[in-house]
Design an enzyme around this catalytic site. Structure first.
Site, PDB file in Angstrom:
ATOM      1  CE  LYS A  99      10.136  -2.825  -1.626  1.00  0.00           C
ATOM      2  NZ  LYS A  99       8.792  -3.121  -2.175  1.00  0.00           N
ATOM      3  N   GLY A 126      -3.802  -0.940   9.039  1.00  0.00           N
ATOM      4  CA  GLY A 126      -2.869  -0.020   8.372  1.00  0.00           C
ATOM      5  C   GLY A 126      -3.655   1.017   7.607  1.00  0.00           C
ATOM      6  N   GLY A 151      -2.133   3.800   5.952  1.00  0.00           N
ATOM      7  CA  GLY A 151      -1.186   4.635   5.194  1.00  0.00           C
ATOM      8  C   GLY A 151      -1.705   4.789   3.775  1.00  0.00           C
ATOM      9  CG  ASN A 152      -0.444   5.582  -0.915  1.00  0.00           C
ATOM     10  OD1 ASN A 152      -1.213   6.496  -1.193  1.00  0.00           O
ATOM     11  ND2 ASN A 152       0.011   4.750  -1.822  1.00  0.00           N
ATOM     12  CB  ALA A 153      -1.585   0.396   0.537  1.00  0.00           C
ATOM     13  N   GLY A 154      -3.642   1.409   2.613  1.00  0.00           N
ATOM     14  CA  GLY A 154      -4.820   1.113   3.438  1.00  0.00           C
ATOM     15  C   GLY A 154      -5.906   2.177   3.339  1.00  0.00           C
TER      16      GLY A 154
HETATM   17  N1  GLU Z   1       6.504  -0.503  -3.663  1.00  0.00           N
HETATM   18  C1  GLU Z   1       5.483  -1.105  -4.481  1.00  0.00           C
HETATM   19  C2  GLU Z   1       5.503  -2.609  -4.319  1.00  0.00           C
HETATM   20  O1  GLU Z   1       5.983  -3.134  -3.343  1.00  0.00           O
HETATM   21  C3  GLU Z   1       5.548  -0.650  -5.935  1.00  0.00           C
HETATM   22  C4  GLU Z   1       6.798  -0.968  -6.666  1.00  0.00           C
HETATM   23  C5  GLU Z   1       6.936  -0.309  -8.028  1.00  0.00           C
HETATM   24  O2  GLU Z   1       6.027   0.345  -8.487  1.00  0.00           O
HETATM   25  O3  GLU Z   1       8.007  -0.504  -8.608  1.00  0.00           O
HETATM   26  O4  GLU Z   1       4.947  -3.320  -5.122  1.00  0.00           O
END
Ligand code: GLU
Length: 413
Positions: free
Chosen positions: A105, A216, A218-221
């Site tokens: 990350k 939320g 944003g993109n996911a929500g």
């Molecule tokens: N940021 C996303 C997660 O937390 C995707 C990570 C990725 O595709 O490597 O799962």
């Protein structure tokens, strides 16, 4: 941040699983730390001519199953501990859906809303220059996360390739389609979440048409709201960092999305109802989807939650204390490492396409994602039944065992 809500959560979870699966000490001790955490300074020449130094991190937690994999977030509250915690979650997330990747990350301490477009590009490129020796298609593969998107991934890919001197599309996923991105990656986290939500709803007798609250937008929500509305679920509550909107007969999500782009928030959306209070979690909906940041469901608000099903689209939205409260209330929680794994699952598909230099249709990618999510849900459900435990523990039993087996097979024990 309260340390109990940070990396300690990983340690507690691992301790619990160790006892259940008889994990040997030599493997367990290696799982308690990240293999590497980089801390970098990124000098950016701001529009006023002055250099400002930003701090960034890249945590590489475990690569026994494949290259480190995980997004990069731009947020004012990013910390070393948070990035490390998120990289551990990525390790178990990639293992839970059985894709041949490890966990990593990244994060930069910045509120991107305070930057001009030029400054944002300079920061994105600067971050990649600072970590480029430590990433690569077979080393560590970044992607989008909170406040980062395909445009930023495009700049980052370009910067990496300039430094490397050759094309390497597999170094970053979540790229724009024109430079090797995958169909559906932009909404794959939500799509994967919708597949497992539908499976979980069936298990507890909820039908499409059930009401949904989403914290939320944003993109996911926002994508989750659009997808679930199409599937026939009724989205009655949506909140974001600025406000809350409720409509018991169901919100029109397309209109809400347009409104949010125009005004910057869902607050005061005209077809919402005037309601008392301002809390998303306490609304009367069958299904609750936390899709914002970590720790949004905690011991103070968990007792008021009325939903029968919670699907964790964010990473780490439920604190350990809240988890106990929800369990006692009989609420089924689909854990983050499964519920939001659709993003990284499609990242994996994107990387496979980059390696082949051959691209599949949207339908084919969707079918592959559905297969991955539904198979993983079924495997976790079986373990949950076998161990008479909750889905989170079951997901950790499955994923920790998979990571441990790869470590044993490499002779790391
Ligand atoms: N940021 C996303 C997660 O937390 C995707 C990570 C990725 O595709 O490597 O799962």
């Amino acid at each position: 941040m309260n340390p109990m809500y940070g990396f300690d959560r990983i340690l507690r979870q691992l301790e619990k699983v160790k006892a259940l699966i008889n994990l040997e000490d030599n493997i367990y001790s290696q799982l308690l730390e990240a293999q590497k955490v980089l801390e970098v300074s990124i000098p950016v020449k701001m529009d006023n001519g002055f250099i400002k130094i930003f701090k960034g991190f890249r945590a590489q937690y475990n690569n026994a199953r494949g290259p480190y994999k995980g997004g990069i977030r731009f947020h004012a509250e990013v910390t070393y501990d948070e990035v490390k915690t998120l990289s551990a979650w990525m390790t178990f997330k990639t293992a839970v859906v059985d894709i041949p990747l490890g966990g990593g990350k990244g994060g930069v301490i910045v509120d991107p809303k305070t930057l001009s477009a030029r400054e944002l590009e300079a920061l994105s490129r600067g971050y990649i220059r600072a970590i480029h020796k430590f990433i690569g298609p077979n080393i560590d593969v970044p992607a989008p996360d909170v406040n980062t998107d395909p445009k930023i991934m495009g700049w980052m890919l370009d910067e990496y390739e300039k430094v490397a001197g050759h094309h390497a599309p597999g170094v970053i996923t979540g790229k724009p389609l024109s430079i090797g991105g995958s169909e559906i990656r932009s909404f794959s986290t939500a799509q994967g979440g919708a597949y497992v939500l539908d499976e979980a709803a069936k298990k507890i007798g909820l039908k499409r048409g059930a009401t949904v609250a989403i914290q939320g937008f944003g993109n996911a929500g926002s994508h989750m709201a659009l997808i679930l509305e199409k599937m026939g679920y009724k989205i009655t509550t949506v909140s974001d960092s600025k406000g809350l909107v409720v409509n018991c007969s169901g919100l029109n999500i397309n209109e809400l999305a347009v409104y949010k782009v125009k005004t910057g928030s869902v607050k005061d959306f005209p077809s919402g109802e005037k309601i008392e209070g301002s809390k998303c979690l306490e609304q009367d909906a069958d299904i609750l989807i936390p899709a914002a940041l970590e720790n949004s469901i905690n011991k103070d608000n968990a007792p008021a939650i009325k939903a029968k099903l919670i699907v964790e689209l964010a990473n780490g939205p439920v604190t350990p204390e809240a988890d106990e409260i929800l369990k006692a209330k009989g609420i089924l929680v689909v854990p983050d490492i499964l519920a939001n794994a659709g993003g990284v699952a499609v990242s994996y598909i994107e990387q496979v396409q980059n390696a082949y230099n051959f691209y599949w249709t949207k339908d084919k990618v969707l079918r592959k994602l559905e297969g991955i999510m539904c198979r993983s849900f079924a495997e976790i459900w079986d373990i949950k039944e076998k161990y008479k435990t909750d889905m989170r523990t079951a997901a950790y039993i499955l994923s920790v065992e998979r990571v441990a087996q790869a470590m044993r097979d490499r002779g790391w024990g």
